[in-house]
Design an enzyme around this catalytic site. Structure first.
Site, mmCIF file in Angstrom:
data_model
loop_
_atom_site.group_PDB
_atom_site.id
_atom_site.type_symbol
_atom_site.label_atom_id
_atom_site.label_comp_id
_atom_site.label_asym_id
_atom_site.label_seq_id
_atom_site.Cartn_x
_atom_site.Cartn_y
_atom_site.Cartn_z
ATOM 1 N N CYS A 180 0.888 -1.272 0.111
ATOM 2 C CA CYS A 180 -0.098 0.094 -0.079
ATOM 3 C C CYS A 180 0.858 1.346 0.239
ATOM 4 O O CYS A 180 0.488 2.267 -0.544
ATOM 5 C CB CYS A 180 -0.845 -0.112 1.220
ATOM 6 S SG CYS A 180 -0.150 -0.253 2.725
ATOM 7 N N HIS A 192 -1.458 0.601 7.673
ATOM 8 C CA HIS A 192 -1.846 0.705 6.377
ATOM 9 C C HIS A 192 -1.839 2.229 5.952
ATOM 10 O O HIS A 192 -1.827 3.339 6.607
ATOM 11 C CB HIS A 192 -3.363 0.437 6.226
ATOM 12 C CG HIS A 192 -4.093 0.626 5.077
ATOM 13 N ND1 HIS A 192 -3.402 -0.354 3.910
ATOM 14 C CD2 HIS A 192 -4.762 1.205 4.355
ATOM 15 C CE1 HIS A 192 -4.197 0.107 2.704
ATOM 16 N NE2 HIS A 192 -5.164 0.784 3.124
#
Length: 1035
Positions: free
Chosen positions: A98, A353
């Site tokens: 990510c 994340h």
């Protein structure tokens, strides 16, 4: 409908009054439950497996009524994978990539960078054939620039909702399962891209990284003595700003440019003064790039833990940033506009994340890029509130400060991207080159083909589902047979026919057949009676067989079952009769011998025989017409007796009556005749039957041997009473005055001899003294006088001369070992010598010691013990015993120790509901030594756990094991052994002196406030390699 067991009883109740030869068709149909009332939908909640006419609850409810077409398929609408109009394309997260996706989206929306990359030459021309691309070949980018070109072209004109960046990630050699430092990735990739583009001939391409991202500042040092100013110029692609202790972005920039004093040991060597002088140093911004990257240093090194941590500090920043006050040359255009905010969700530096908020330079609208998902913000304002709410709460976190108009604050933002404000409008016509557009068109064609294929598959599934819906609605109403001709079909097949998720297979009734190839009466519970009309349609559409019509009702099985049931009823009566007969005493010689075990379980054995005749022992399940067996027949008894037939438990190995009367019982002739009806082949032993003659002879011999052993044991015990009772034993360290000679035997001999004397009927007598185990192959002694007084004392036993004379008479001695005391000197002897016969073998003794040391340092899968200590004072006493001034604890210490132990989960161990007495930590080591002397087996105490370790594993690896056992992070562990602190994590356990059966003391530091760090301990303890071995470092 009645329960299944009641239905089964009702189906066979007629067998109580009907003899097997009188069974009629009506009885057969009753046994197969043909005329049970069918259940009504809405009244019966679930299917009655005992009623073949119950067709409710078999899966029909999902087909009756209107059904949504979407339920006929499990294929998502392919248009959901299509890019929405006026939206951006997402990127697939390949596991932990990510952080890569966020930077790719930020760089893609830099129009100047995208335009320059499109101008790079490409090897794609090799794939061109005339005006098109070879269909049989897939385009594979060769360089980083080509990968970016292709990715940007897909992000710009792809019809897909998201694309796969695996080619780009693979080209860089990144580990898709390892989350890396996003800021380090940005730096390394920009450096790699600049180096790659530097070889281009087109200056607009060659210099794009410098033009967009490169600025310049100078390290300026001013001598306080002479005032001389020196500069060191340096280029930068981002400014790394410290956020600790700051609340606003402008404060971070001011600290970055703050003047630093060089004094003391850190003085500056002035070339003008030719000596070290006090000076000042600061950074001056000379020029700023078009795109200003500001790295907020959220991930810092924690000196206390030795690992990275995340700073969750709120930092305020504005959408408009005026950099003119910070640059050296005034008067230029230094007003910047916020264009991107990169966010890290999570409280840990090792997990979380990454997402990005990026402003579209063409429309001025904000978008949130979260891998495959892209969300447009309402209006044209940046919205970070939701992202800040997603972070895990902490007791120590501060409240979110209020933000004015045009300003924002975040505790998760780690990079801010600002764009220089210009009067010119951004170039809105970044065209994809023709060769790239052709590649994109080809990918779009593949996507369209996939959409068409998926839509066709959906349509086929819907059509098939509608046809099945009509079939079920038609046939389900015709399933009940009523009084018309009928057939039997398995319930399982009907359920699968009504299950839309599985394809319908041919009907298979073979598993329901009896030995006569007809329907087994016991299988009726898993069968359903349906009309012949429905059966004809089923077999014509799906095939299978055999078909089970009314002719499939098996009369032979019903007659046999009737006979068995009547016998079982008779068995109940006989069981009561036998029990009554056993209560009466047996007179005269009319009785018969029966095994007690057989008498306890004879009814169960008879039932099993009947079930075997019935062909299905599982149906009885230990029950007979609803009445259960005696509960005193335990599973253990049945397991031991299940291999024996009736009355075989009183057979001896020779096949005759056993001699042990405890295993058998005399029963009357009437009782035996009843039992013999069920077991005609059972061994028969009248009361006058003699026991086995061979067993009697063996019993007499055994009794004679036992008597002999008892006599020998008693004689030896009388001859060597002190040796047996371990009393009045000589000691080498305190040599007795009344003798100059002591003899030695192995301790193993003494222990085996004592076992025999204690239990002469169970243990074999000891006939010889084996001293060869104490000698080397050369016949020399393996122990020194000193070692026999200490560590080797447990291997030998000292014998008095009088005892030795008796031992020589009672046993065969292979080697005589003795120690003689000799006084040295003619007058006033001052020295005593001890001489052993045979003498010590120095070479073998040295080899034995080396082997013992090697065994202690080279071991695998050995057991050690970790003892958790919960008191600071006590662990200091254990680690440094010399500090102890008293052997007892004060009452205050005892009172303090109790609540600590109760709070620690490793000390909350119950023992039958009573509290176990705590062992003082102060005397713990001494206690362990006493335990070792008393028993070779380690006795664990409360707060202690055993671990399997090897000598070659490191202390860090041991700490990982301790973490799993005690839930204490490695950086919170303080370990010690025998008063020595264990601190070198890289050292092996062998070199640290940890040997098998060692006891290590564990003192745990107070738990850290951030409990999420425990989840990252495994990753923290792994060596951090960053981007080593990837294409970012030139590999």
């Amino acid at each position: 409908m009645a329960p299944r067991l009641q239905l089964e009883k009702a189906a066979w109740r007629w067998a109580e009054t009907v003899r097997p030869e009188e069974v009629s068709q009506e009885h057969i149909e009753t046994a197969y439950r043909i005329w049970l009332e069918p259940c009504i939908r809405g009244v019966c909640r679930r299917n009655c497996k005992g009623n073949p006419n119950c067709l409710v609850g078999i899966g029909e409810h999902i087909w009756l009524g209107e059904i949504d077409e979407n339920s006929f398929h499990n294929i998502d609408d392919p248009n959901c994978e299509r890019r929405k109009k006026n939206s951006f394309v997402g990127l697939t997260n390949l596991g932990a990539t990510c952080y890569v996706n966020t930077f790719l989206q930020v760089w893609f929306l830099n129009l100047e960078l995208r335009q320059a990359l499109y101008l790079c030459p490409s090897t794609c021309s090799d794939y061109m054939l005339g005006d098109g691309i070879q269909e049989e070949k897939d385009y594979e980018p060769q360089t980083i620039c080509e990968h970016l070109q292709y990715l940007f072209a897909l992000l710009q004109n792809s019809n897909r909702r998201y694309i796969d960046p695996s080619g780009f990630v693979k080209a860089l050699g990144l580990d898709t399962g390892q989350q890396q430092d996003a800021q380090e990735f940005s730096k390394l990739f920009m450096s790699l891209l600049e180096d790659t583009l530097s070889k281009q001939k087109n200056p607009d391409v060659r210099n794009i990284v410098q033009q967009q991202f490169c600025g310049e500042y100078a390290y300026v040092t001013v001598c306080n003595q002479c005032g001389r100013e020196s500069k060191l110029l340096s280029k930068f692609y981002e400014l790394e700003l410290n956020i600790q202790g700051h609340k606003q972005l402008t404060d971070c920039i001011s600290e970055f440019l703050k003047e630093e004093k060089l004094e003391g040991d850190n003085r500056y060597f002035c070339e003008n003064c030719q000596s070290k002088q006090n000076a000042t140093r600061k950074i001056r911004l000379l020029s700023l790039p078009c795109t200003l990257n500001l790295q907020l240093m959220r991930f810092v090194f924690d000196r206390q833990t030795g690992h990275k941590k995340k700073l969750n500090t709120y930092i305020g920043f504005s959408e408009i940033l005026d950099m003119e006050p910070y640059v050296e040359h005034k008067g230029g255009s230094y007003v910047y506009e916020l264009s991107a905010v990169l966010i890290h969700r999570g409280v840990s530096a090792y997990s979380g994340h990454y997402i990005a908020h990026v402003k579209d330079p063409q429309s001025g609208e904000w978008y949130k890029f979260n891998d495959e998902d892209i969300e447009k913000m309402e209006g044209k304002k940046l919205q970070l509130g939701i992202e800040e709410d997603l972070a895990e709460p902490s007791k120590s976190q501060t409240r979110k400060p209020k933000c004015g108009k045009g300003t924002h604050c975040s505790r998760n933002a780690y990079m801010l991207v600002y764009r220089l404000q210009t009067q010119e409008k951004p170039n809105t016509t970044v065209q994809v080159p023709a060769f790239l557009q052709e590649l994109v068109d080809r990918d779009n064609s593949k996507f369209e083909e996939w959409c068409i294929e998926m839509a066709e598959m959906r349509k086929q599934s819907v059509d098939k589902g509608k046809a099945k819906h009509e079939e079920v609605k038609e046939l389900y109403q015709r399933l009940p047979a009523g009084a018309e001709p009928y057939e039997f079909v398995s319930l399982e097949w009907l359920q699968k026919w009504l299950d839309e998720s599985t394809p319908t297979k041919p009907i298979d009734n073979h598993a329901c057949l009896c030995s006569h190839d007809k329907l087994h009466p016991d299988k009726i519970s898993i069968m359903k009676r349906i009309s012949e009309y429905a059966a004809d349609i089923f077999y014509s559409r799906y095939g299978g067989g055999p078909r089970l019509t009314v002719k499939a009702l098996c009369k032979e099985c019903v007659v046999e079952r009737c006979r068995i049931l009547r016998l079982k009823n008779q068995l109940n009566e006989d069981y009561k009769t036998v029990n009554n007969l056993l209560k009466a005493a047996v007179k005269g010689s009319d009785g018969f011998w029966v095994g007690k075990s057989s008498l306890r379980s004879w009814r169960q054995l008879a039932l099993e025989q009947l079930d075997e005749q019935d062909g299905d022992a599982e149906q009885s399940n230990g029950k007979m017409n609803g009445s259960t067996l005696n509960k005193d027949e335990s599973k253990e008894e049945r397991k031991e007796e299940e291999e024996l037939n009736f009355n075989e438990d009183i057979l001896c190995p020779h096949g005759e009556l056993c001699i042990s009367e405890n295993e058998r019982r005399l029963v009357s002739k009437e009782a035996w005749s009843k039992l013999q009806q069920y077991f005609p082949k059972a061994p028969e032993f009248p009361s006058y039957k003699e026991c086995c003659s061979q067993c009697k002879i063996l019993e007499r011999e055994g009794e004679e041997n036992e008597a002999l052993h008892k006599m020998i044991a008693n004689e030896q015990k009388t001859s060597l009473p002190n040796l047996f009772q371990d009393k009045n034993r000589p000691c080498l360290s305190n040599w007795p005055e009344d003798t100059d000679v002591l003899y030695i035997v192995s301790q193993f001999f003494v222990e085996e001899w004592r076992k025999f004397v204690r239990k002469p009927t169970r243990c074999s007598p000891v006939s010889s003294v084996g001293n060869s185990a104490l000698l080397c192959p050369h016949g020399g002694l393996m122990f020194t006088f000193a070692s026999m007084t200490k560590e080797d004392s447990k291997l030998i036993a000292l014998i008095w001369p009088s005892e030795w004379q008796m031992i020589q008479k009672l046993f065969v001695v292979d080697h005589v070992i003795k120690i003689t005391r000799i006084e040295v000197g003619d007058v006033n002897p001052s020295e005593t010598q001890y001489i052993s016969e045979p003498k010590l073998c120095p070479e073998c003794r040295e080899g034995l010691l080396c082997q013992q040391q090697r065994d202690l340092r080279e071991y695998t899968q050995a057991t050690i013990y970790v003892h958790k200590v919960v008191d600071n004072k006590k662990v200091m006493k254990d680690s440094a015993p010399e500090l102890n001034v008293s052997s007892s604890e004060t009452e205050e210490d005892k009172e303090e120790a109790k609540p600590d132990g109760e709070k620690d989960p490793d000390f909350n161990q119950s023992n039958g509901g009573t509290k176990r007495q705590k062992i003082s930590h102060q005397n713990y080591i001494a206690y362990q030594k006493q335990v070792i002397r008393r028993s070779m087996r380690h006795r664990k105490v409360r707060g202690e756990k055993a671990l399997l370790v090897s000598a070659n594993q490191t202390l860090k690896e041991l700490k990982i094991q301790i973490m799993h056992a005690f839930s204490v992070a490695p950086f919170d562990q303080n370990l010690s052994i025998d008063g020595k602190i264990l601190s070198d994590d890289c050292a092996t356990l062998g070199t640290l002196g940890v040997i098998p059966e060692s006891v290590i003391l564990l003192k745990a530091d107070e738990p850290i406030a951030d409990y999420a760090a425990m989840d990252d301990v495994m990753q923290v303890c792994m060596p951090e390699e960053g981007f080593k071995g990837t294409g970012l470092l030139g590999h």
